[in-house]
Design a protein around this motif. Structure first.
Motif, short mmCIF file in Angstrom:
data_model
loop_
_atom_site.label_atom_id
_atom_site.label_comp_id
_atom_site.label_asym_id
_atom_site.label_seq_id
_atom_site.Cartn_x
_atom_site.Cartn_y
_atom_site.Cartn_z
N UNK A 21 55.48 37.92 23.94
CA UNK A 21 56.92 37.91 23.62
C UNK A 21 57.21 38.65 22.33
N UNK A 22 56.18 38.72 21.44
CA UNK A 22 56.41 39.40 20.17
C UNK A 22 56.71 40.88 20.36
N UNK A 63 64.43 49.31 21.37
CA UNK A 63 65.53 48.90 20.49
C UNK A 63 65.60 49.78 19.24
N UNK A 92 57.23 39.17 11.75
CA UNK A 92 57.38 39.05 10.31
C UNK A 92 56.03 38.96 9.62
N UNK A 99 59.15 49.13 14.06
CA UNK A 99 59.29 47.76 14.58
C UNK A 99 58.55 47.55 15.91
N UNK A 100 59.19 46.88 16.86
CA UNK A 100 58.48 46.51 18.09
C UNK A 100 58.21 47.71 18.99
N UNK A 152 58.61 42.05 22.77
CA UNK A 152 59.91 42.21 23.41
C UNK A 152 61.02 42.03 22.37
N UNK A 153 62.18 42.57 22.51
CA UNK A 153 62.58 43.53 23.55
C UNK A 153 62.13 44.95 23.21
N UNK A 208 49.56 39.51 18.11
CA UNK A 208 48.77 38.44 17.51
C UNK A 208 49.45 37.89 16.27
N UNK A 209 49.78 38.78 15.34
CA UNK A 209 50.58 38.34 14.20
C UNK A 209 52.02 38.41 14.68
N UNK A 210 52.84 37.50 14.21
CA UNK A 210 54.23 37.62 14.62
C UNK A 210 54.83 38.81 13.88
#
Lengths: 379, 371
Positions: free
Chosen positions: B175-176, B182, B247, B43-44, B178-179, B243-245
């Motif tokens: 922002x994509x 996790x 999802x 994930x992020x 953050x956070x 750049x891509x969100x």
């Protein structure tokens, strides 16, 4: 000997050239922009402004249309009517009819994202009515070819990255991004010429409402930094009365119109309290006065501060009205949900969850205006 | 078969070329699609996974150097024969050669798919393969120094590709990302494992090592090379997520090439077409090094002249490449290489190391007994 081998390989290469599909510029019709509409029987109608390079044709562009079950199918249909091969590699703009924007744009976006030939720099827009109306413009009225004109409306400078220039991937990513809803510019015809008339608000891929073109400027502050644009503000005269050079003006009118150049305008938002959904949006504006309808004491520091306060009040008021409208439509175009998501555990936010919470959010707009210059005259 | 190699001075290469060799063989087609695979696991916090992978790669390189130090001038093939005997050593060597062959093949197939997706829809696999093989064969016939030379030159001539990413960086939404912090630790490790296909290729060090002239200086370039590839992967992944969100990235197959699509200049409207073609220069060192390692390995193990092997491999490739039509076959192929390549590249050296040490110790004791 080496030469011998090399020449054999080179001869092989000559045979290979026929394997590749060749595209000669004279035989191509290059789509510059196109409009997508829905017609009866669930068919898609495309109206395209096409650039052609034929020597003997009178105009560099022409408008053709086609219908089909799919977007590509409609291109193929249009291709039958043209004597060139229609290619999509340089498309700049796609305009959707209002009807299909309200029904959802996902089916039309698919081919844009799937086909590697479609450039990512392509912009999207929504038409006020049918998209094909935009393409009915006579070329004489706009002094340039239609495709270029429409693109120029949305993207005056090459490096402009804010609204109204919204690229297809950006819009698609806005649909996918939890806590942020995408927007698109709305185009319409005014006095026979296509113009931008507002900002379309989406919920997911469906159009749900719109903001006026003046409000769209305020949207830009939230999205990024704005410089060099005009902002028109109408202020009540009463609170400024004290600093007017000619006090008699007060009796004549209630409001004055002013216009400023934005030297720098930017905004940022913070989530101050997650449980009670309190946000702070701080907007910083640095302005230069360009026009004011009354003479005013610009040599007085207090007078300028009073003017700044009035402008602040005015803009804050506008922001609150926009937010009320967004809450009403329940579409979070400003992206408050993103800030909420970041505070969530695991960084996840369900669309339904935010749909429920968004109308309850409490945003405090702090607008800070600085009028740093007032032109070459004092009064 | 000789365990230690004696390389003619004319065939030796300077240690600093190892930087280009490592980056050349690691950066290829993997990095185009990698952000998605890493993101699906970690994930992020994908960037954290990549850093974990980098730490592991450094340990791996240290382990390899340690094994190599136990010998005078040996490579994988020689060491395996020395440790496991003639037959088992040969089988393990053959597995390594097949591994090089499979990764060669997966790179070729993936690049062919990219060409067919982005530029020529109807161009048959065979035609693209012939064109690429002409280049690769021409390089490998030149010998190790030409292969290393092409790696060096193409590194310099493709470096600018990195700069074009400025455009998606300006467009990305931070922002994509953050956070942070996790993702759970097991998921981070899974994410690190998802980099295995992209970062595979370090095993070339164990093959090319005897050719290094100044071995005492070999460590730094290798670690710098690993750092460079990791940095590339890190930038690509971070920019892709931004750049891509979040999802959106799950459904994007060729993330890096799509990032390049957003850059446009007044003098070149569609830069992505150029990038797709220039990508041949990125994969060419990869292909040339793998093919060279294959032919050299077969020469070491079975004493077949390199020229003969090269032709046989080429003919095999030209035949097999026609059987791959579906895109899922290609992705299955890369997944396969990623999966078993993980054991060969990343795990096997750590198994080999204790055996080498024990055997050396045992031999020493035997030697001292005799004295």
């Amino acid at each position: 000997m080496k030469f011998f081998y090399v020449s054999i390989w080179l001869c092989l290469l000559l045979c290979l050239s026929s394997c590749v599909h060749s595209q000669q510029l004279e035989n191509l019709g290059v789509i510059l922009s196109r409009g997508v509409d829905k017609v009866e029987d669930d068919n898609i109608e495309l109206t395209m402004a096409i650039l052609q390079f034929k020597n003997d044709s009178s105009s560099a562009t022409k408008t053709i249309s086609g219908t089909g079950k799919t977007v590509k199918g409609a291109v193929k249909d249009a291709n039958k009517k043209a004597n060139q091969e229609i290619v999509i590699g340089k498309i700049d703009l796609e305009i959707y009819g209002r009807e299909i924007a309200e029904a959802g744009l996902t089916p039309y976006l698919d081919t844009l994202l799937r086909d590697a030939n479609v450039p990512s720099t392509m912009l999207l827009a929504v038409s006020e009515s049918k998209a094909k109306d935009i393409f009915k413009v006579k070329e004489e009225t706009i002094d340039t070819n239609l495709g270029q004109f429409l693109h120029g409306l949305l993207e005056p400078g090459v490096e402009e990255r804010l609204f109204p220039a919204i690229q297809a991937p950006k819009f698609a990513n806005g649909i996918n991004n939890p806590g942020l809803e995408p927007v698109l510019p709305i185009m319409g015809i005014r006095e026979g010429i296509p113009t931008i008339t507002g900002l379309a608000l989406f919920k997911g891929d469906k159009l749900v409402g719109q903001l006026s073109i003046e409000d769209a400027l305020l949207y830009k502050f939230i999205e990024g930094t704005v410089t060099g644009e005009f902002i028109e503000v109408t202020l009540p005269l009463e609170p400024l009365g004290e600093y007017l050079t000619d006090k008699k003006e007060l009796e004549k009118k209630d409001n004055i119109n002013t216009l400023f150049i934005i030297e720098k305008g930017s905004g940022d938002t913070v989530l101050t309290d997650k449980n009670s959904l309190k946000f702070d949006t701080n907007v910083e504006l640095t302005l230069t006065l360009q026009e004011i309808a009354v003479s005013y004491q610009f040599d007085n520091k207090k007078a300028i501060q009073q003017l700044e306060r009035e402008v602040e009040k005015n803009i804050k008021d506008k922001f609150e009205k926009i937010l009320a409208k967004l809450k009403d439509l329940n579409t979070d175009a400003f992206g408050y949900g993103v800030l909420y998501r970041i505070q969530n555990k695991g960084g996840k936010l369900k669309d339904e969850e935010w749909d429920e919470l968004f109308p309850k959010i409490d945003v405090n707009f702090n607008v800070n205006v600085k009028i740093i210059r007032h032109g070459t005259t004092h009064r | 078969m000789e365990i230690n190699l004696s390389i003619k001075p004319g065939n030796r290469i300077q240690a600093f070329y190892l930087f280009f060799i490592i980056t050349g063989i690691q950066l290829g087609v993997g990095i185009i699609g990698a952000p998605r695979y890493i993101f699906m696991e970690a994930e992020r916090d994908s960037w954290l996974s990549i850093l974990i992978a980098f730490v592991y790669l450094c340990l791996l390189a240290m382990c390899m150097f340690f094994i190599l130090k136990q010998y005078e001038n040996a490579d994988y093939f020689g060491i395996q024969v020395d440790i496991f005997g003639k037959w088992l050593g040969r089988i393990l060597g053959t597995i390594l050669i097949i591994h090089f062959g499979m990764s060669f093949f997966s790179i070729l197939l993936t690049y062919i798919e990219v060409i067919q997706l982005f530029i020529y829809h109807a161009l048959p696999n065979l035609v693209i393969t012939i064109l690429i093989m002409i280049l690769v064969l021409y390089t490998v016939f030149g010998g190790i120094r030409v292969v290393v030379g092409i790696t060096f030159l193409l590194f310099l001539s493709t470096f600018w590709l990195l700069l074009v990413l400025y455009d998606p960086i300006l467009r990305m939404n931070w922002f994509n990302l953050l956070p942070i912090f996790q993702t759970s630790f097991p998921d981070l490790l899974k994410g690190a494992r998802a980099t295995s296909y992209t970062l595979t290729g370090v095993e070339i060090l164990m093959v090319i090592y005897p050719f290094i002239q100044n071995k005492e200086k070999a460590k730094l370039p290798v670690f710098l090379g690993l750092a460079y590839t990791t940095l590339m992967l890190l930038i690509t992944t971070i920019v892709s997520i931004g750049y891509f969100s979040a999802e959106g990235l799950r459904s994007i197959d060729w993330a890096l090439l799509i990032l390049y699509k957003s850059a446009s200049f007044t003098f070149i409207e569609r830069l992505d077409y150029i990038v797709v073609v220039v990508w041949l220069m990125v994969i060419l060192p990869n292909l040339a090094l793998s093919l060279w390692a294959m032919s050299f390995g077969i020469k070491r193990l079975y004493k077949v002249p390199q020229k003969v092997t090269l032709w046989i491999i080429t003919i095999l490739i030209l035949i097999i490449v026609n059987f791959f039509q579906y895109d899922y076959e290609v992705s299955n192929m890369t997944n396969l290489v990623g999966r078993y390549g993980f054991w060969i590249t990343y795990v096997y050296p750590f198994i080999l190391l204790p055996i080498v040490l024990v055997k050396k110790n045992w031999r020493k004791r035997k030697g001292s007994d005799r004295l």
